[in-house]
Design an enzyme around this catalytic site. Sequence first.
Site, PDB file in Angstrom:
ATOM      1  N   LEU A  82       1.276   5.702  -4.508  1.00 57.58           N
ATOM      2  CA  LEU A  82       1.871   6.520  -5.574  1.00 57.58           C
ATOM      3  C   LEU A  82       2.812   7.609  -5.082  1.00 57.58           C
ATOM      4  O   LEU A  82       2.791   8.741  -5.561  1.00 57.58           O
ATOM      5  CB  LEU A  82       0.771   7.150  -6.442  1.00 57.58           C
ATOM      6  CG  LEU A  82      -0.010   6.234  -7.354  1.00 57.58           C
ATOM      7  CD1 LEU A  82      -0.890   7.059  -8.296  1.00 57.58           C
ATOM      8  CD2 LEU A  82       0.882   5.320  -8.181  1.00 57.58           C
ATOM      9  N   GLY A  98       2.850 -10.898  -6.766  1.00 61.26           N
ATOM     10  CA  GLY A  98       3.825 -11.980  -6.612  1.00 61.26           C
ATOM     11  C   GLY A  98       3.294 -13.292  -7.152  1.00 61.26           C
ATOM     12  O   GLY A  98       2.157 -13.376  -7.635  1.00 61.26           O
ATOM     13  N   SER A 153       0.865  -1.170   0.000  1.00 67.51           N
ATOM     14  CA  SER A 153       0.000   0.000   0.000  1.00 67.51           C
ATOM     15  C   SER A 153       0.905   1.225   0.000  1.00 67.51           C
ATOM     16  O   SER A 153       1.208   1.793   1.041  1.00 67.51           O
ATOM     17  CB  SER A 153      -0.888  -0.043   1.253  1.00 67.51           C
ATOM     18  OG  SER A 153      -1.729   1.075   1.288  1.00 67.51           O
ATOM     19  N   CYS A 180      -5.669   4.511 -11.100  1.00 66.19           N
ATOM     20  CA  CYS A 180      -5.815   5.595 -10.117  1.00 66.19           C
ATOM     21  C   CYS A 180      -7.286   5.916  -9.882  1.00 66.19           C
ATOM     22  O   CYS A 180      -8.106   5.836 -10.793  1.00 66.19           O
ATOM     23  CB  CYS A 180      -5.144   6.865 -10.640  1.00 66.19           C
ATOM     24  SG  CYS A 180      -3.393   6.704 -10.903  1.00 66.19           S
ATOM     25  N   LYS A 189      -2.904   1.005 -18.656  1.00 64.32           N
ATOM     26  CA  LYS A 189      -2.795  -0.028 -17.623  1.00 64.32           C
ATOM     27  C   LYS A 189      -4.051  -0.037 -16.772  1.00 64.32           C
ATOM     28  O   LYS A 189      -4.418   0.973 -16.173  1.00 64.32           O
ATOM     29  CB  LYS A 189      -1.572   0.225 -16.744  1.00 64.32           C
ATOM     30  CG  LYS A 189      -1.359  -0.883 -15.700  1.00 64.32           C
ATOM     31  CD  LYS A 189      -0.066  -0.684 -14.951  1.00 64.32           C
ATOM     32  CE  LYS A 189       0.228  -1.833 -14.008  1.00 64.32           C
ATOM     33  NZ  LYS A 189       1.460  -1.612 -13.240  1.00 64.32           N
TER      34      LYS A 189
HETATM   35  C1  LIG Z   1       5.205  -1.998  -3.977  1.00 63.70           C
HETATM   36  C2  LIG Z   1       4.495  -1.875  -5.299  1.00 63.70           C
HETATM   37  C3  LIG Z   1       4.394  -0.625  -5.913  1.00 63.70           C
HETATM   38  C4  LIG Z   1       3.723  -0.479  -7.121  1.00 63.70           C
HETATM   39  N1  LIG Z   1       3.648   0.756  -7.709  1.00 63.70           N
HETATM   40  C5  LIG Z   1       3.023   0.895  -8.902  1.00 63.70           C
HETATM   41  C6  LIG Z   1       2.974   2.158  -9.568  1.00 63.70           C
HETATM   42  O1  LIG Z   1       3.500   3.172  -9.101  1.00 63.70           O
HETATM   43  N2  LIG Z   1       2.332   2.232 -10.759  1.00 63.70           N
HETATM   44  C7  LIG Z   1       1.750   1.140 -11.347  1.00 63.70           C
HETATM   45  O2  LIG Z   1       1.202   1.258 -12.444  1.00 63.70           O
HETATM   46  N3  LIG Z   1       1.782  -0.069 -10.749  1.00 63.70           N
HETATM   47  C8  LIG Z   1       2.406  -0.218  -9.546  1.00 63.70           C
HETATM   48  N4  LIG Z   1       2.452  -1.466  -8.953  1.00 63.70           N
HETATM   49  C9  LIG Z   1       1.818  -2.624  -9.604  1.00 63.70           C
HETATM   50  C10 LIG Z   1       2.833  -3.433 -10.414  1.00 63.70           C
HETATM   51  O3  LIG Z   1       3.332  -2.662 -11.495  1.00 63.70           O
HETATM   52  C11 LIG Z   1       2.229  -4.735 -10.963  1.00 63.70           C
HETATM   53  O4  LIG Z   1       1.183  -4.387 -11.851  1.00 63.70           O
HETATM   54  C12 LIG Z   1       1.696  -5.664  -9.888  1.00 63.70           C
HETATM   55  O5  LIG Z   1       2.528  -5.683  -8.773  1.00 63.70           O
HETATM   56  C13 LIG Z   1       1.490  -7.098 -10.401  1.00 63.70           C
HETATM   57  O6  LIG Z   1       2.686  -7.688 -10.856  1.00 63.70           O
HETATM   58  P1  LIG Z   1       3.589  -8.684  -9.952  1.00 63.70           P
HETATM   59  O7  LIG Z   1       2.718  -9.757  -9.407  1.00 63.70           O
HETATM   60  O8  LIG Z   1       4.661  -9.170 -10.857  1.00 63.70           O
HETATM   61  O9  LIG Z   1       4.130  -7.813  -8.829  1.00 63.70           O
HETATM   62  C14 LIG Z   1       3.138  -1.621  -7.737  1.00 63.70           C
HETATM   63  C15 LIG Z   1       3.254  -2.867  -7.124  1.00 63.70           C
HETATM   64  C16 LIG Z   1       3.930  -3.014  -5.934  1.00 63.70           C
HETATM   65  C17 LIG Z   1       4.027  -4.383  -5.321  1.00 63.70           C
END
Ligand SMILES: Cc1cc2nc3c(=O)[nH]c(=O)nc-3n(C[C@H](O)[C@H](O)[C@H](O)COP(=O)(O)O)c2cc1C
Lengths: 310, 250
Positions: A74, A223, A71, A136, A171
Amino acid sequence: MSERLKVKLNGIELCNPVTLASGCCGNAVELDPHTDLSALGGVTLKTVTREPRKGNPPPRILDVHGGMMSSIGLMNVGIDQYLEKVLPAAAGVLRPGQRIVSVGGSVVDDYIYAINAIAEKYGKDEIAALELNACCPNVKAGGAAFSSNPGMVAELTKAVCRISPYPVIVKIIANFPNMNEVAKAVEAEGADAIHMSISPMGIAIDIKKKKPYFYNVKAPLSGPLVKPIGILKTWDLYEEISLPMIASGGIACADDAVEYMMAGLSAVAIGAMNYINPKVGEEVVLGLEKYCEENAISNISEIVGIAHVR
Amino acid sequence: MIATITNIEQLNDRDFIFAFDCAEIALNVAPGQFVEVGVSKAYDPFLRRPFSVYSTDGTVIKLLVRVVGRGTKVMSAWRVGDSVDILGPFGNLFTWRPEDTDLILVGGGVGFAPINFLLDRLAQTDKKVHLLFSPKRESELIAHLEAGKNLSVTVAENRAEIGPLLQKMISGVGGAALYACGPYGMMKLVAGLGAENHAPTWLSMEAAMGCGFGICGGCIVPVKDGEDFAYKKACNDGPIFSGEEILFDE
Ligand SMILES: Cc1cc2nc3c(=O)[nH]c(=O)nc-3n(C[C@H](O)[C@H](O)[C@H](O)COP(=O)(O)O)c2cc1C
Ligand SMILES: Cc1cc2nc3c(=O)[nH]c(=O)nc-3n(C[C@H](O)[C@H](O)[C@H](O)COP(=O)(O)OP(=O)(O)OC[C@H]3O[C@@H](n4cnc5c(N)ncnc54)[C@H](O)[C@@H]3O)c2cc1C
């Protein structure tokens, strides 16, 4: 770098289909000492907004079985400082064709403002793609995510595609029952690609404090544990749209990337795995290269959606 | 990088000292810095766990680890010879100024880990070091220390004693710099006394960490920013912060 891994998502040409997801690779410079960034198809920088954002109060991170909850809210320095410091530094460690800039906002005008500001400094050949973070909350719609509603996402996509000098990726967060309608709206309004963030929401309760662990109560999961959901969402959407698809959701190795591509992705985005293995991106690229070699594949795009053919 | 466990010392039912052969880190790390330990290859626990470096010996690093949850429980079953994936060193360092002849170090429980490394390095200088450790029931964590010409050791029975003892130590030496790592309440107290006594104060802060090297934005610490506040990253901007800078909870 071989021709075998080159992919094209409408106007976006990447040297390979492996990108790093926004928020999971900082602004590239933090990751640079720990991996060979030049191996990657694309690197999506942390989402930037018009105004600086402090982000959410701590704690922001929780480890769960097979993944994590987060959490962050942004946290970013805002577009002015971003253009002064962040983007020039990132540009120093990424080729133009690897740079994917992620923009967020609370209203459509915020996105437009930030994109115009970027376009004033960076020509269309200096940035590979613009990613609209449509996950967002839209303050004009009581805080519902832009990507939760086909009308809202259409308005945003249309407004941005009209002014963006760069190819546009939209996205969306893949948690809404009307996701297919949302994706169709993105396709209809002229985006180059769609990126599904596979981040189901969860709640954790601090049993010692007898209250929710996160200040905002609900938080997305990411994850390896989310991958089967991601394959399902990719599968379903592939049957509905022809727009090139990217997804992030638990990709941890080359086999995961192959699996997602067979379900319908044109490129993958790696998120939380970067935290525990900063070399994961380059390892996936190498793995895909090997996969093509072993399976006599002349271009990786041949496997996109292949599992659907009955 | 992959490191091999060369020794494990169990101090009590929950505190362990692990020694890893890990030249790349051992030869580059400085007091205050930490490493990120990969606990499970099967992603459960998923995230790495951060630990301050406790000491180095040639190509070996030592970590003082307290078992508090899932990850450290897994670690408690590790054996000599096991290989472990460790990243680092990360974070900023404890620094000292030439003019500070006397340094007061405060370690609370397992927060003693980075303080121990600082003690080791200060022992190679001519600084006078005054250690305050708390609580007394965990004294086995400092049993290896030998007081001498340049090291005095004071032990507080519990948290309530830290304030009066620390004030006495500060007044005793006059013009000392403070270095602390321990529970949140202890850090707040040290920061308060540091400010009252105009003593430069350096605190090693903790936060729930995602990556350890600045790409996730998870491990934030609230700091003062004029009339406002800001969040800094414990991993990249810290983990060492000046006591004046930290915005403690009421
Ligand atoms: C700590 C953290 C910060 C994130 N910050 C952003 C962000 O600033 N902008 C965004 O579009 N997605 C953000 N995400 C989402 C990731 O880009 C991704 O879509 C999501 O974690 C799923 O992929 P994963 O399972 O490989 O982590 C964030 C995810 C995590 C875990
Ligand atoms: C820079 C830095 C240096 C550190 N150095 C050291 C060191 O030298 N030695 C050392 O022993 N430790 C150190 N730590 C702390 C150490 O990283 C943690 O104790 C460790 O990560 C715990 O991992 P775990 O999996 O065992 O515990 P976890 O299961 O992750 O739990 C950690 C803590 O969070 C709480 N928690 C877990 N889940 C929840 C939940 N759902 N709701 C509320 N609370 C929850 C637990 O009760 C526990 O207190 C350091 C931390 C940092 C940031």
